[in-house]
Design an enzyme around this catalytic site. Structure first.
Site, PDB file in Angstrom:
ATOM      1  N   HIS A 212     -31.799  18.056   6.720  1.00 40.80           N
ATOM      2  CA  HIS A 212     -31.175  16.728   6.653  1.00 40.80           C
ATOM      3  C   HIS A 212     -29.818  16.780   7.350  1.00 40.80           C
ATOM      4  O   HIS A 212     -28.765  16.689   6.734  1.00 40.80           O
ATOM      5  CB  HIS A 212     -31.019  16.305   5.193  1.00 40.80           C
ATOM      6  CG  HIS A 212     -30.737  14.850   5.015  1.00 40.80           C
ATOM      7  ND1 HIS A 212     -31.302  14.100   4.018  1.00 40.80           N
ATOM      8  CD2 HIS A 212     -29.943  13.983   5.695  1.00 40.80           C
ATOM      9  CE1 HIS A 212     -30.866  12.851   4.075  1.00 40.80           C
ATOM     10  NE2 HIS A 212     -30.035  12.766   5.099  1.00 40.80           N
TER      11      HIS A 212
ATOM     12  N   HIS B 186     -27.188  15.278  10.061  1.00 41.67           N
ATOM     13  CA  HIS B 186     -26.636  14.268  10.966  1.00 41.67           C
ATOM     14  C   HIS B 186     -25.853  15.051  12.021  1.00 41.67           C
ATOM     15  O   HIS B 186     -24.812  15.641  11.706  1.00 41.67           O
ATOM     16  CB  HIS B 186     -25.682  13.328  10.236  1.00 41.67           C
ATOM     17  CG  HIS B 186     -26.336  12.463   9.207  1.00 41.67           C
ATOM     18  ND1 HIS B 186     -26.464  11.092   9.361  1.00 41.67           N
ATOM     19  CD2 HIS B 186     -26.877  12.755   7.995  1.00 41.67           C
ATOM     20  CE1 HIS B 186     -27.057  10.588   8.287  1.00 41.67           C
ATOM     21  NE2 HIS B 186     -27.319  11.583   7.448  1.00 41.67           N
TER      22      HIS B 186
ATOM     23  N   LYS C   5     -37.709   9.706  11.970  1.00 43.78           N
ATOM     24  CA  LYS C   5     -36.931   9.388  10.777  1.00 43.78           C
ATOM     25  C   LYS C   5     -36.889   7.878  10.579  1.00 43.78           C
ATOM     26  O   LYS C   5     -36.454   7.131  11.446  1.00 43.78           O
ATOM     27  CB  LYS C   5     -35.498   9.927  10.915  1.00 43.78           C
ATOM     28  CG  LYS C   5     -34.542   9.426   9.843  1.00 43.78           C
ATOM     29  CD  LYS C   5     -34.904   9.925   8.447  1.00 43.78           C
ATOM     30  CE  LYS C   5     -34.002   9.297   7.385  1.00 43.78           C
ATOM     31  NZ  LYS C   5     -32.581   9.603   7.572  1.00 43.78           N
TER      32      LYS C   5
ATOM     33  N   HIS D 161     -35.090   5.050   8.470  1.00 45.66           N
ATOM     34  CA  HIS D 161     -33.862   4.876   7.689  1.00 45.66           C
ATOM     35  C   HIS D 161     -33.647   3.406   7.386  1.00 45.66           C
ATOM     36  O   HIS D 161     -33.818   2.551   8.254  1.00 45.66           O
ATOM     37  CB  HIS D 161     -32.652   5.431   8.443  1.00 45.66           C
ATOM     38  CG  HIS D 161     -31.455   5.644   7.571  1.00 45.66           C
ATOM     39  ND1 HIS D 161     -30.715   4.599   7.061  1.00 45.66           N
ATOM     40  CD2 HIS D 161     -30.877   6.784   7.103  1.00 45.66           C
ATOM     41  CE1 HIS D 161     -29.724   5.084   6.327  1.00 45.66           C
ATOM     42  NE2 HIS D 161     -29.808   6.404   6.332  1.00 45.66           N
TER      43      HIS D 161
ATOM     44  N   HIS E  15     -35.672   7.523   4.518  1.00 47.51           N
ATOM     45  CA  HIS E  15     -34.613   7.082   3.607  1.00 47.51           C
ATOM     46  C   HIS E  15     -34.976   5.639   3.273  1.00 47.51           C
ATOM     47  O   HIS E  15     -34.892   4.761   4.122  1.00 47.51           O
ATOM     48  CB  HIS E  15     -33.251   7.170   4.305  1.00 47.51           C
ATOM     49  CG  HIS E  15     -32.101   6.668   3.505  1.00 47.51           C
ATOM     50  ND1 HIS E  15     -30.888   7.330   3.463  1.00 47.51           N
ATOM     51  CD2 HIS E  15     -31.938   5.580   2.710  1.00 47.51           C
ATOM     52  CE1 HIS E  15     -30.052   6.655   2.691  1.00 47.51           C
ATOM     53  NE2 HIS E  15     -30.670   5.584   2.240  1.00 47.51           N
TER      54      HIS E  15
ATOM     55  N   HIS F 207     -33.446  11.983   0.081  1.00 44.88           N
ATOM     56  CA  HIS F 207     -32.708  11.272  -0.979  1.00 44.88           C
ATOM     57  C   HIS F 207     -33.594  10.887  -2.159  1.00 44.88           C
ATOM     58  O   HIS F 207     -33.454   9.803  -2.719  1.00 44.88           O
ATOM     59  CB  HIS F 207     -32.029  10.021  -0.416  1.00 44.88           C
ATOM     60  CG  HIS F 207     -30.897  10.307   0.507  1.00 44.88           C
ATOM     61  ND1 HIS F 207     -29.801  11.054   0.141  1.00 44.88           N
ATOM     62  CD2 HIS F 207     -30.678   9.954   1.799  1.00 44.88           C
ATOM     63  CE1 HIS F 207     -28.959  11.149   1.168  1.00 44.88           C
ATOM     64  NE2 HIS F 207     -29.474  10.500   2.183  1.00 44.88           N
TER      65      HIS F 207
ATOM     66  N   HIS G  85     -21.839   4.604   5.411  1.00 44.07           N
ATOM     67  CA  HIS G  85     -22.771   3.531   5.752  1.00 44.07           C
ATOM     68  C   HIS G  85     -22.072   2.282   6.289  1.00 44.07           C
ATOM     69  O   HIS G  85     -22.623   1.189   6.245  1.00 44.07           O
ATOM     70  CB  HIS G  85     -23.676   3.223   4.557  1.00 44.07           C
ATOM     71  CG  HIS G  85     -24.650   4.324   4.306  1.00 44.07           C
ATOM     72  ND1 HIS G  85     -25.829   4.446   5.001  1.00 44.07           N
ATOM     73  CD2 HIS G  85     -24.581   5.404   3.495  1.00 44.07           C
ATOM     74  CE1 HIS G  85     -26.453   5.535   4.602  1.00 44.07           C
ATOM     75  NE2 HIS G  85     -25.712   6.133   3.697  1.00 44.07           N
TER      76      HIS G  85
ATOM     77  N   ASP H 162     -27.299  16.667   4.235  1.00 39.23           N
ATOM     78  CA  ASP H 162     -26.802  15.339   4.613  1.00 39.23           C
ATOM     79  C   ASP H 162     -25.422  15.470   5.252  1.00 39.23           C
ATOM     80  O   ASP H 162     -24.470  14.791   4.896  1.00 39.23           O
ATOM     81  CB  ASP H 162     -26.760  14.411   3.400  1.00 39.23           C
ATOM     82  CG  ASP H 162     -26.748  12.934   3.774  1.00 39.23           C
ATOM     83  OD1 ASP H 162     -26.885  12.625   4.972  1.00 39.23           O
ATOM     84  OD2 ASP H 162     -26.606  12.091   2.874  1.00 39.23           O
TER      85      ASP H 162
END
Length: 568
Positions: free
Chosen positions: A135, A137, A218, A220, A247, A273, A321, A361
């Site tokens: 996970h 980024h 992915k 999201h 996600h 998550h 976010h 994450d």
């Protein structure tokens, strides 16, 4: 003539043996050696006046018949066992686990040492497989330095740098970005694989990303994880033998958790998550742990539940976010994701094996260098609060240790189709190995091997007369330099991309390895972490019930593997 040694004297000389116990760092976790592959009285050890000398523990065999490197007398901690053995490495792979020495004069030798063999002293050390963080980024390349120094040797995820989309979602969108990131991967001494953006309702935008080199896709919520997008993405994954990570929809805009599960249609998916606060259907994303086709993971910011967990999460969430605290709806969105009851339940679901993986994450609420620390802190907290697992004895925590090490090694490898190369210490696999002093286990590795070569190690002043004078800190070693870098690390891609010749087209130096068997893995394949409880979450109180039992625990007020190790 024989000499009888006390257990203490033997352990100090050759490391612990069968029946000896080792404490992991400053935790309450004890592992016990289940088997010793070495032969008493015939142990090999390097040094002045020691065994590995010409005509003694070293044979006359040529390079083709001996390993390139032997790690002597190491304690192996892996999902399959906790054993004492010598580890042979040949051509960058684990060649054997057994008894090293000179077969011409020693009995029971399964690994011949020769003049072509280098030796790493493993006496008193614990060896684990390199960690796999699924996970990531890819916000900053410096994450790789932190991850490698923590014992992680494979990073899977998505991104393009500190773009707003990458800050929030683990996607490398489109063929152009995919090509650039695969080219960038050549510069780092770590195994890498990239996920494309899976949020589309027609196949072609997704297929072209797989063809460009994505190991999977992915989905999201910030890009719109609707049932239509889920269905389409999984269909493309089935056609290309790649994995999908998801996600889910925190706001329940396009449907509730039941709608998302229905869109899966029984197809395999890695649910990011699956946890108490990280995102996804609020408040009951934990329900998906009971589905056979769902491979659940959680991330490290909530690991384990402590008195500080809730306080730090709100601000983290607002930043990650792209939310505005002055907007009531944004604040409500953030607060809906942070629930003490589900965070507490997450601890227990990990301990019982319902949550199969743990990841970071990175820089998007999680800490890239703390996957391994947080895993073992969770194991410790559960041992203290819940006692021994039924599978363990009063003497040791071996099963619990195997369960937790599997969460960041073999299970992520199985999930993403790379277990044929990495994820465990077994003959034939890429020699990504992490060596730990027991007192620093899970916190600060002594040495990290990539593809059988030392990539990172604790090293003293390079101008000193010996290797140990301060300042001692992590320094890159020869596996990170020149052409050795590309020959000791791997880049994972889809089979479609490999067949299309992207290595030559992109000018890649690293060996590319296609992922495989991503679509037939199920929760039952998650080693030591396959429990599928029936879970319900009360929408008012957030209480979590699993198979009729309330899952709750107190937050920790103090943790091991923390400040006493990071004073400087």
């Amino acid at each position: 003539m024989t000499l009888r040694l006390s257990r203490r004297a033997y352990a100090e000389m050759f490391g612990p043996t069968t029946g000896d116990r080792v404490r992991l760092a400053d935790t309450e976790l004890l592992i016990e050696i289940e088997r010793d592959f070495t032969t008493y009285g015939e142990e090999v050890k390097f040094g002045g006046g020691k065994v590995i000398r010409d005509g003694m523990g070293q044979s006359q065999r040529v390079a083709a018949d001996v390993p390139d490197t032997v790690i002597t007398n190491a304690v192996i901690l892996d999902h399959w066992g906790i054993v004492k053995a010598d580890i042979a490495i040949k051509h960058g792979r684990i060649a054997a686990i057994g008894k090293a020495g000179n077969p011409d004069i020693q009995p029971g030798v399964t690994i011949a040492i020769g003049a072509a063999t280098e030796v790493i002293a493993g006496e008193g050390l614990i060896v684990t497989a390199g960690g796999i963080d699924t996970h990531i980024h890819f916000i900053s390349p410096q994450q790789i330095d932190e991850a490698l120094a923590s014992g992680v040797t494979t990073m899977l995820g998505g991104g393009t740098g500190p773009a707003t989309g990458t800050n929030a979602t683990t996607c490398t969108p489109g063929p152009w970005h995919m090509e650039r990131m695969l080219q960038a991967a050549d510069g780092w001494p770590i195994n890498l694989g990239f996920l494309g953006k899976g949020n589309a309702s027609l196949p072609q935008p997704l297929v072209e990303q797989i063809a460009a080199g994505a190991i999977g896709l992915k989905l999201h919520e910030d890009w719109g994880t609707t049932p239509a997008a889920i269905d389409n993405c999984l269909s493309v994954a089935d056609d290309t033998d790649t994995q999908v990570a998801i996600h889910t929809d925190t706001l329940n805009e396009a449907g509730f958790v039941e709608s998302t599960v229905a869109a899966f249609k029984g197809r395999t998916i890695h649910t990011y998550h699956t946890e108490g606060a990280g995102g996804g259907h609020a408040p009951d994303i934990l329900k998906v742990c009971g589905e056979m086709n769902v491979l659940p993971s959680s991330t490290n910011p909530t690991r384990p539940y402590t008195i500080n967990t809730l306080d730090e999460h709100l601000d983290m969430l607002m930043v990650c976010h792209h939310l505005d605290p002055s907007i009531a709806e944004d604040l409500a969105f953030a607060e809906s994701r942070i629930r003490r009851e589900t965070i507490a339940a997450e601890d227990i679901l990990h301990d019982l094996g319902a949550l199969s993986m743990l990841s970071s994450d990175s820089q998007a609420m999680g800490r890239v260098g703390e996957v391994i620390i947080r895993t073992w802190q969770t194991a410790h907290k559960m041992k203290v609060q819940r006692g021994a697992l039924p599978e363990d004895t009063a003497r040791n925590d071996n099963f619990r240790a195997k369960r937790y090490v599997a969460k960041y090694t073999i299970n992520p490898a199985l999930t993403h189709g790379i277990a044929h190369e990495v994820g465990s210490i077994e003959p034939g696999k890429w020699a990504d190995l992490v060596l730990w002093e027991p007192a620093f286990f899970g916190i600060k590795p002594s040495m990290i091997l990539k593809g059988g070569m030392i990539a990172l190690a604790q090293m003293g002043d390079p101008n000193a007369s010996i290797p140990t004078p301060q300042p001692v800190h992590y320094r890159e070693m020869f596996a990170t330099r020149g052409g050795a870098l590309a020959r000791t690390s791997l880049t994972f891609v889809s089979q479609m991309a490999a067949d299309a010749g992207i290595a030559e087209r992109y000018g890649l130096a690293k060996r590319i390895v296609p992922v495989r068997n991503c679509r037939n893995v199920t929760k039952a394949d998650m080693i030591h972490n396959a429990w599928r409880p029936s879970i319900s979450v009360d929408p008012e109180t957030y209480d979590v019930i699993a198979d009729g039992q309330l899952l709750t625990c107190e937050p920790a007020t103090v943790l091991p593997m923390a400040q006493r190790y990071f004073l400087f």
